[in-house]
Structures are given as C-alpha cells and as structure tokens.
Scaffold this motif. Structure first.
Motif, PDB file in Angstrom:
ATOM      1  N   LYS A 164       0.959  -1.505  -0.186  1.00 12.24           N
ATOM      2  CA  LYS A 164       0.026  -0.092  -0.049  1.00 12.24           C
ATOM      3  C   LYS A 164       0.551   0.706  -0.222  1.00 12.24           C
ATOM      4  CE  LYS A 164      -3.970  -2.018   2.603  1.00 12.24           C
ATOM      5  NZ  LYS A 164      -4.230  -2.434   4.142  1.00 12.24           N
ATOM      6  N   ASN A 165       0.641   2.426  -0.425  1.00 10.22           N
ATOM      7  CA  ASN A 165       0.985   3.442  -0.625  1.00 10.22           C
ATOM      8  C   ASN A 165       1.005   4.247   0.804  1.00 10.22           C
ATOM      9  OD1 ASN A 165       1.331   3.168  -3.128  1.00 10.22           O
ATOM     10  ND2 ASN A 165       0.177   4.904  -3.996  1.00 10.22           N
ATOM     11  N   VAL A 166       2.367   4.378   1.669  1.00 10.66           N
ATOM     12  CA  VAL A 166       2.357   5.957   2.480  1.00 10.66           C
ATOM     13  C   VAL A 166       2.358   6.131   1.863  1.00 10.66           C
ATOM     14  CG1 VAL A 166       3.884   7.079   4.259  1.00 10.66           C
ATOM     15  CG2 VAL A 166       4.684   4.284   3.295  1.00 10.66           C
ATOM     16  N   ALA A 203     -11.361   7.441  13.774  1.00 14.53           N
ATOM     17  CA  ALA A 203     -10.108   6.427  12.437  1.00 14.53           C
ATOM     18  C   ALA A 203     -10.064   5.476  12.334  1.00 14.53           C
ATOM     19  CB  ALA A 203      -9.248   7.076  12.278  1.00 14.53           C
ATOM     20  N   ILE A 204     -10.807   4.488  11.141  1.00 12.86           N
ATOM     21  CA  ILE A 204     -10.237   3.153  10.589  1.00 12.86           C
ATOM     22  C   ILE A 204      -9.001   2.546   9.928  1.00 12.86           C
ATOM     23  CG2 ILE A 204     -11.486   0.928  10.599  1.00 12.86           C
ATOM     24  CD1 ILE A 204     -14.477   2.444  10.962  1.00 12.86           C
ATOM     25  N   ASP A 205      -8.769   2.084  10.337  1.00 12.21           N
ATOM     26  CA  ASP A 205      -7.173   1.577   8.987  1.00 12.21           C
ATOM     27  C   ASP A 205      -8.064   1.360   8.046  1.00 12.21           C
ATOM     28  OD1 ASP A 205      -5.880  -1.365   8.877  1.00 12.21           O
ATOM     29  OD2 ASP A 205      -7.154  -0.990  10.869  1.00 12.21           O
ATOM     30  N   PRO A 206      -7.453   1.614   7.035  1.00 10.25           N
ATOM     31  CA  PRO A 206      -7.851   1.480   5.638  1.00 10.25           C
ATOM     32  C   PRO A 206      -8.093  -0.665   5.383  1.00 10.25           C
ATOM     33  CG  PRO A 206      -6.068   2.589   5.139  1.00 10.25           C
ATOM     34  CD  PRO A 206      -5.911   2.257   6.101  1.00 10.25           C
ATOM     35  N   ALA A 207      -7.469  -1.437   6.568  1.00 13.94           N
ATOM     36  CA  ALA A 207      -7.615  -2.655   6.501  1.00 13.94           C
ATOM     37  C   ALA A 207      -8.437  -3.054   7.121  1.00 13.94           C
ATOM     38  CB  ALA A 207      -5.767  -3.521   6.726  1.00 13.94           C
ATOM     39  N   PRO A 238      -2.547   5.930   4.178  1.00 11.10           N
ATOM     40  CA  PRO A 238      -3.503   4.219   3.518  1.00 11.10           C
ATOM     41  C   PRO A 238      -2.313   3.469   3.523  1.00 11.10           C
ATOM     42  CG  PRO A 238      -2.793   5.901   2.631  1.00 11.10           C
ATOM     43  CD  PRO A 238      -2.499   6.911   3.565  1.00 11.10           C
ATOM     44  N   SER A 239      -1.659   3.095   4.433  1.00 11.92           N
ATOM     45  CA  SER A 239      -0.242   1.742   4.996  1.00 11.92           C
ATOM     46  C   SER A 239      -0.926   1.583   5.870  1.00 11.92           C
ATOM     47  CB  SER A 239       1.558   2.509   4.583  1.00 11.92           C
ATOM     48  OG  SER A 239       1.561   3.128   5.715  1.00 11.92           O
ATOM     49  N   VAL A 294      -6.768  15.385   7.639  1.00 15.07           N
ATOM     50  CA  VAL A 294      -6.950  13.973   6.160  1.00 15.07           C
ATOM     51  C   VAL A 294      -5.624  14.182   5.611  1.00 15.07           C
ATOM     52  CG1 VAL A 294      -9.203  14.788   5.482  1.00 15.07           C
ATOM     53  CG2 VAL A 294      -6.989  16.294   4.559  1.00 15.07           C
ATOM     54  N   ILE A 295      -5.443  12.564   5.898  1.00 16.29           N
ATOM     55  CA  ILE A 295      -4.224  12.333   5.117  1.00 16.29           C
ATOM     56  C   ILE A 295      -4.538  12.278   2.754  1.00 16.29           C
ATOM     57  CG2 ILE A 295      -2.428  10.961   5.220  1.00 16.29           C
ATOM     58  CD1 ILE A 295      -3.554  10.000   7.368  1.00 16.29           C
ATOM     59  N   GLU A 296      -3.368  12.572   2.892  1.00 14.97           N
ATOM     60  CA  GLU A 296      -3.108  12.327   0.935  1.00 14.97           C
ATOM     61  C   GLU A 296      -1.919  10.849   0.843  1.00 14.97           C
ATOM     62  OE1 GLU A 296      -2.583  11.456  -2.549  1.00 14.97           O
ATOM     63  OE2 GLU A 296      -0.460  12.934  -2.250  1.00 14.97           O
TER      64      GLU A 296
END
Length: 598
Positions: free
Chosen positions: A236-238, A493-497, A548-549, A596-598
């Motif tokens: 995954k992209n950091v 906040a929920i991690d993407p996984a 995102p990671s 937010v994070i990009e």
C-alpha cells in the motif's frame, strides 16, 4: 582245552561259521538293519543342505537367494520402498538405514530388476537404483546400490498493489532474496531450499517512488514436497502528506501541510506552511482530498463556501485555484462543516458537504479537475435535508450510501446515491438512532457497518460512546453495539485494512482504540487503551486519520495547536508516540478541527 566244535567238522565248515560270526559283529557295531540305514541316509542329506545355505537355500530341493545392497545419500526420509519388478520381492526401508534386503528370496537362476517404487518423505527425497539393479540370482545379491538425495524446491508467492520500485524480500533461514520488478504480481526467491527445512520470508527493503509499505502473510512455514507458492505480499502507498484545518488560527483561520517520512512517520512542514486563509475565505472546518491527489477541498464555515487548493510537490498548497471558492448556500444562512467524497462516480467523483443551513442539509457536487458543480446543475436542487447540524458525514461508495451524524437533532440520516448522477434520495426509515449527541460517523471499508460517536451531552460532561450500526441493501440502520469511550468523543478513524478503530476523546485528552471483527464489526478494546494524545494536560484531540499504509495514526489537538503522531502495531493496534511528536501546526491561534491524509 576241550574243543567246542564237533569232532567231525571240516575245515571249510569252520571257515564258513567264522565268517558269519564276524559279519554279525560288524553289523551290530554299525547300527544294525534297514531302519537305521534309512536314518543314516537322512542325516547325511541334512548335512548337505546345511552346507549349501551359505550361498542360497532350498525347500524341497529348490535353491533361493536374497536380493539386497546398500543405500548412499544418506537416507533421511521415511517410507522408501524398493521392489523387484520380476518376483515382487520388496522392502520398506527405515530412515537412516544404510543397507536393505528384499523379501522373499528369489529362485536360483531367476532374473531380477530392482527399482524404487515409493520415494521417502519428511523430508522429501529422490532415490534411484544407481548400480546392480538387474541381473540373474546365482548367489545372494549384495551389490545393488540405491542413491538418495534430499529434494529441494523454490519459495515464492504473489504480490498485490506493488507500484513502486526497490522491494526486497528475504528468507531469514536460507538467506535467499528476491527483488521483484515494479508492478510484478509474483516473486520467487533466488536459490532453492531443501525439503524438511523451514522458511521465514519478510520485507527487508520497502519500495520507493512512490513510497510503499508492504506486508507478508504466510511467510513462515516448512518446505515439503513441492515449490512454495502460497506466500502473499500486499503493498500500500504510504501517506505522502498530512493536512489540518484550524478555523480559529490567525485572523481567518489556516490550513497546514506536512510531508510524511515513509519509514518513521515523522512530519515535516511543507514550504510556507501553515497557509493563512486568503481573500474572503474564513474559518476552515472540514477537509477532503481529491481521489487524484491533486486537490484539497476546504469547507469554510465562516464564508459559506468550499475552496479548492492545488497540492504541489512536497505538499505545497496553492490557495483557491481557478473558480474557487464554490458557494454552498445563501449568504448568512449556510455553514459547511464536513466533507466526504465518493470516488466511484460514473462520470466524475462526487463531493458531499454537511452544512448548518437554516434546515441543515447535505449538498452534492460533481468534481471536474478540482472544479465543483452542483449535481443537478443548480445548487437549490442539489441540496438534501438532513438533521440539525451534520457535523459528521460518511460515504459507502461500494453500496452507494451517504450517512450524516446530526449533533443537535440528535439523529443519523441516510441517503442512497443515484448511480451516474450523484443525486441523493432519503432512505425510508429516516432518521435513525436513539442518540444524545452524535458527532462523527465513519463507514467500515469492507462491510456494511458504520460507527457513530455520541458525546451523550453537548458540550460533553461525561464519558461518551462509539456505536456500531449494520445495514442491509436498503441502507436501513440497526444498532449492533455501543462501547464506552472517553469524555467528549468526536472523531473516528479506521485503518484502511479494517483491523483497528480509534476515537478521539476531546475532553480528556485521550484516544480510545479497538480491534474490529471483520465479520460482525464488533469492537474489542485494545490493551492499554485509552492512549494519551500527548503529554499536554489538556490538548483536546478533535480529529484523527490513519495513513493509507495503516502504519501511522495522526491526531489533531485543537486547543494545543499540534498534531500527535503514532505508529500502529500491526498485530495489536497499540499506539506508540513517534519521535518528535507532537508537531506544531498553527500560525498563532487555536488549533486544528479537521485532518486528512493524501
């Protein structure tokens, strides 16, 4: 002496009598008559048979010989079977044996052809007859040679999401490595590993350009009887940049930008950050990043519009690109607070805005290269009634729903998204939830659950809750569970996984952490939770985001004017403060409200 013979016996008669007596004596000495003669013959035959057994054996006169030989290798596995295909004689040979003998023996003069019919396992080996395997049995055969060697196999697997370069995978047991090419979907370590050995494959160098974080599943195991192809690598992209909005910083508010160090999570301010709101922009309260990563959308609650910032190299922001800001309502009656994006629109992504209008609404825009257009072409008909002040908004882009948390209603309002247009339709059963003061809402990434924080009072005076709701294909919500958190819970906040969920508790300076059951959505508190947001006495953590990671959690501290940064333990979800945290993020006023994070 008197004679015992008759007086008139002739000399010839005497000789005949003497011979008869002598013969009788000899026979008695030798064992006697016919029966004993037969016994003597049998004994002689037995002696002859015993003598011949040194080179074979006979049964009823047939002579047989054994087939056997030696094993070289050595033999480490079990289950080796060696067989003569002519007679069927065979042997199952135990591990570590150095010799073998087939059974039963074969007839004298019989041909034989010996081969390996079952290979040994644990470890897997390849054995074959390398000498003396064929011939004619004219004596016990001991010169057959079976040679064994442990099998060896490659170790590898699949790769998903690898778009960078420089990834290196290493087996710490064998030392073998792989450096897959960019975008590769599979990998195989250089070299092979012996059957019966173990492997432990990990990422030893993470990809760059773009920076990625790759994890391994199934990387530990045993090499058995075939190549290993089951190891999974997911990349995954950091996160590249962190952005925060501070509505009460400086004069009109500010937006700050930071770069993320991929290997450590440390934040570095972008050039000229923080950026003061300019022109008529006032009080930035909500943020969203364009799916392309090229634009940042800023909800300005004080100026009743949404600004589009261009994101440049290093996270540098250009305020108000052409056409920005975009109005969200009638002057004096509209306050946009929250933003959420549906990235899967048929024609373009859609931006949804939660606004404190005279009736509190959700406004819908289509996005084209950073420019916002009401989904119907007219703002008035692209506006959908919600509940009193939708501070939180979430999009389930997979199933096509939007949910808002309405703090003063207090309720949750749901909408379905029209495919191809982005227009909204209120769900039957609206509003949902028996809550006191719902503040934030977040959709689970891979299943039909949403989570809503409830402060129980506004402003908060006691510990609040985070509430799980499930929904079916109609979008209708059903409460599943409530979990206690800290005082004044705001952001989720929920991690993407989908493994971990975090709640910011604004009134006690902590972050509550939970593991998430991916099947039921149920929450379980993480050991050590809640975690202090920072060392400050009161820092009012207002918002949080996971990169995102799934490596890093960033928390906006409203009163402290800082960002706290944590690493996330990939197994437990435990948070550990990153060196240098917290990081200042304001010009000289109150701190951030959104992140937010990009």
């Amino acid at each position: 002496m008197n004679s015992i013979l008759p007086r008139h016996t002739s000399l010839a008669s005497v000789r005949t009598l003497a011979l008869a007596i002598c013969t009788s004596v000899i026979l008695a000495a030798c064992g006697g008559g016919g029966d004993k003669t037969t016994s003597s013959s049998s004994s002689s035959s037995s002696s002859s048979s015993s003598s011949s057994s040194s080179s074979g054996s006979s049964s009823g006169g047939a002579v047989t010989y054994t087939l056997g030989g030696t094993i070289v290798g050595p033999l480490s596995g079990a289950g080796l079977v060696i067989k003569d295909s002519v007679s069927g004689a065979h042997a199952t040979v135990a591990a570590s044996s150095t010799t073998f003998t087939l059974a039963p023996a074969v007839a004298k003069g019989a041909s034989y052809a010996v081969s390996v019919t079952t290979q040994p396992t644990a470890p897997s080996e390849v054995c074959s007859v390398t000498a003396g395997g064929t011939g004619v049995a004219n004596a016990n055969v001991t010169n057959i040679v079976v040679t064994c060697a442990v099998s060896h196999f490659t170790v590898g697997g699949t790769i998903a999401g690898y778009t960078g370069s420089g990834l290196v995978l290493t087996d710490s047991i064998s030392g073998h490595t792989a450096a897959p090419a960019s975008a590769a979907g599979s990998f195989t370590l250089a070299g092979t590993s012996n059957s019966g050995t173990t492997y432990n494959v990990t990422v030893t160098t993470q990809p760059t350009a773009p920076a990625q974080f790759c994890t391994v599943t199934g990387g530990v195991g045993n090499v058995t009887t075939a190549p290993i192809t089951s190891i999974g690598v997911a990349c995954k992209n950091v996160g590249k940049y962190v952005f925060v909005a501070s509505p009460n910083d400086n004069t009109n508010g500010s937006v700050a930008a930071f770069t993320i160090a991929p290997l450590t999570g440390v934040l570095t301010p972008a050039t000229n950050s923080p950026y003061a709101e300019v022109g008529g922009d006032l009080a930035p309260t909500g943020l969203a990043v364009d799916p392309s990563g090229a634009f940042l959308y800023v909800a300005n609650s004080g100026s009743e519009d949404v600004s589009t910032y261009a994101i440049g190299a290093g996270g540098v922001l250009t305020v108000d690109v052409a056409g920005s800001p975009f109005p969200t309502g009638t002057d004096g009656t509209n306050q946009p607070f929250s933003l959420a994006i549906d990235p899967t629109g048929a024609a373009a992504p859609y931006l949804y805005v939660g606004s404190n209008d005279t009736t509190s609404v959700i406004e819908a825009f289509s996005i084209t290269a950073g420019a916002l257009t009401p989904v119907t072409g007219v703002l008035a008909t692209s506006t959908y009634p919600a509940g009193d002040i939708p501070y939180g908004i979430a999009v389930d882009s997979t199933n096509g729903f939007v949910y808002s948390a309405n703090v003063f209603a207090p309720s949750i309002t749901g909408f379905s998204i029209a495919a191809g247009t982005g227009q909204l339709t209120a769900l039957g059963g609206n509003p949902f939830g028996a809550l006191a003061a719902p503040y934030a809402v977040t959709a689970y990434p891979t299943a039909q659950f949403i989570y809503v924080t409830d402060t129980l009072a506004f402003p908060a005076t006691a510990a609040g809750t985070v509430n799980e709701y499930s929904y079916d294909n109609t979008g209708a919500l059903t409460l599943v569970q409530s979990k206690a958190v800290g005082k004044g819970p705001e952001s989720i906040a929920i991690d993407p996984a989908g493994k971990f969920l975090y709640v910011t508790n604004s009134q006690d300076g902590t972050v509550s952490g939970f593991t998430v059951d991916p099947t039921t959505g149920n929450l379980t508190a993480i050991a050590g939770s809640p975690f202090p947001s920072s060392a400050a006495t009161v820092d009012t953590p207002t918002a949080a985001a996971v990169d995102p990671s799934s490596q890093y959690l960033y928390v906006a501290n409203g009163d402290a004017g800082t960002i706290s940064a944590f690493t996330i333990n990939a197994t437990t979800g435990v948070l550990t403060a990153i060196t240098g945290s917290p990081f200042p993020c304001v010009i000289g006023g109150e701190g951030p409200q959104a992140i937010v994070i990009e």
